[in-house]
Design a protein around this motif. Sequence first.
Motif, short mmCIF file in Angstrom:
data_model
loop_
_atom_site.label_atom_id
_atom_site.label_comp_id
_atom_site.label_asym_id
_atom_site.label_seq_id
_atom_site.Cartn_x
_atom_site.Cartn_y
_atom_site.Cartn_z
N TYR A 37 0.85 -1.21 0.00
CA TYR A 37 0.00 0.00 0.00
C TYR A 37 0.88 1.26 0.00
O TYR A 37 0.66 2.19 -0.77
CB TYR A 37 -0.90 -0.05 1.22
CG TYR A 37 -1.92 1.06 1.36
CD1 TYR A 37 -2.46 1.72 0.27
CD2 TYR A 37 -2.36 1.43 2.62
CE1 TYR A 37 -3.41 2.71 0.43
CE2 TYR A 37 -3.32 2.42 2.78
CZ TYR A 37 -3.83 3.06 1.69
OH TYR A 37 -4.77 4.04 1.85
N ALA A 40 2.67 1.45 -3.43
CA ALA A 40 1.74 1.69 -4.54
C ALA A 40 1.31 3.15 -4.61
O ALA A 40 1.15 3.70 -5.70
CB ALA A 40 0.50 0.80 -4.39
N ASP A 41 1.12 3.78 -3.45
CA ASP A 41 0.74 5.20 -3.43
C ASP A 41 1.93 6.13 -3.26
O ASP A 41 1.76 7.33 -3.05
CB ASP A 41 -0.28 5.45 -2.31
CG ASP A 41 -1.67 4.96 -2.67
OD1 ASP A 41 -1.86 4.53 -3.82
OD2 ASP A 41 -2.56 5.03 -1.81
N SER A 42 3.16 5.59 -3.30
CA SER A 42 4.40 6.36 -3.14
C SER A 42 4.39 7.21 -1.87
O SER A 42 4.95 8.30 -1.84
CB SER A 42 4.66 7.25 -4.36
OG SER A 42 4.74 6.47 -5.53
N LEU A 43 3.80 6.70 -0.83
CA LEU A 43 3.72 7.45 0.42
C LEU A 43 5.09 7.63 1.06
O LEU A 43 5.35 8.64 1.71
CB LEU A 43 2.77 6.76 1.40
CG LEU A 43 1.34 6.59 0.93
CD1 LEU A 43 0.51 5.86 1.98
CD2 LEU A 43 0.70 7.93 0.59
N TYR A 138 3.68 9.59 8.34
CA TYR A 138 2.53 8.70 8.23
C TYR A 138 2.55 7.71 9.39
O TYR A 138 3.62 7.21 9.76
CB TYR A 138 2.58 7.89 6.93
CG TYR A 138 2.33 8.70 5.69
CD1 TYR A 138 1.05 8.82 5.17
CD2 TYR A 138 3.37 9.34 5.03
CE1 TYR A 138 0.82 9.56 4.02
CE2 TYR A 138 3.14 10.08 3.88
CZ TYR A 138 1.86 10.18 3.39
OH TYR A 138 1.63 10.90 2.25
N ASN A 167 -6.92 8.45 5.80
CA ASN A 167 -7.60 7.78 4.70
C ASN A 167 -7.45 6.27 4.87
O ASN A 167 -6.67 5.80 5.70
CB ASN A 167 -7.02 8.21 3.35
CG ASN A 167 -7.26 9.67 3.09
OD1 ASN A 167 -8.39 10.14 3.10
ND2 ASN A 167 -6.19 10.42 2.86
N ALA A 169 -8.06 2.21 2.62
CA ALA A 169 -8.22 1.50 1.35
C ALA A 169 -8.66 0.07 1.63
O ALA A 169 -8.38 -0.47 2.70
CB ALA A 169 -6.93 1.51 0.55
N TYR A 180 -5.30 -3.55 -5.08
CA TYR A 180 -5.95 -2.35 -4.56
C TYR A 180 -7.37 -2.29 -5.13
O TYR A 180 -7.55 -2.40 -6.34
CB TYR A 180 -5.14 -1.13 -5.01
CG TYR A 180 -5.67 0.19 -4.50
CD1 TYR A 180 -5.20 0.71 -3.31
CD2 TYR A 180 -6.61 0.91 -5.22
CE1 TYR A 180 -5.66 1.92 -2.83
CE2 TYR A 180 -7.08 2.12 -4.75
CZ TYR A 180 -6.60 2.62 -3.56
OH TYR A 180 -7.07 3.82 -3.10
N PHE A 183 -10.45 3.28 -2.61
CA PHE A 183 -9.99 4.34 -1.71
C PHE A 183 -11.17 4.77 -0.85
O PHE A 183 -12.28 4.93 -1.32
CB PHE A 183 -9.49 5.53 -2.54
CG PHE A 183 -9.14 6.74 -1.73
CD1 PHE A 183 -7.94 6.81 -1.05
CD2 PHE A 183 -10.04 7.79 -1.62
CE1 PHE A 183 -7.63 7.92 -0.28
CE2 PHE A 183 -9.73 8.92 -0.86
CZ PHE A 183 -8.52 8.97 -0.19
#
Length: 189
Positions: A37, A40-43, A138, A167, A169, A180, A183
């Motif tokens: 996760y 995938a979201d480049s957090l 985060y 948020n 997912a 995924y 959202f």
Amino acid sequence: MNKFRFLVFILLLSCKQTVYKQKIEGTELAISLLEHYILADSLHLRGYISPKLKAYKYYELEFTSDSLSFPPPYGYEWKNETALNDEIGNDTYFGDSASKSHVKHQIINAKDQVKKFKLTSFENRKAEMEFQKDSSWYVFYLPIFNEDSSAAYMQYDHYHGGFGEGNAAIYIKQAGEWEYHEFIPGWIN
């Protein structure tokens, strides 16, 4: 009689090892999903990833005399099996009675379970982070799985310069692979 006791002892010992192995595999699965996760979201490129996970807090639904439910206590970490389905917006993955019971059990035990988890692969990236000087980070919550582990709910809080958002997912297991799926917007201030 001694042979019977010995066999029962061996059986109990093997069952305990199987349960322990399942817990280890569950830990590895949860960490793997969270890391998927994050990547995938480049957090990890937008802020520091805390290696410690947050635990949910369980609350019982209470109703007024007019059959209206009271809101949960303040905070995005408060969950129960009904509120989770309401937040998602459908009960496809977590709505059956077995999954609701499983979700409730996970939330109630989250405080003890979260101690076993650590996102270690992101600790070494702290030095590489451009955002280390910014106040951007985060914090992820322990994933919640449905009863047959074919769906997972994952949630995080993000803080940056005095602002915050949370948020979530949904990930679905399709043909043996986690994908995924959806959202879920949470909170923002």
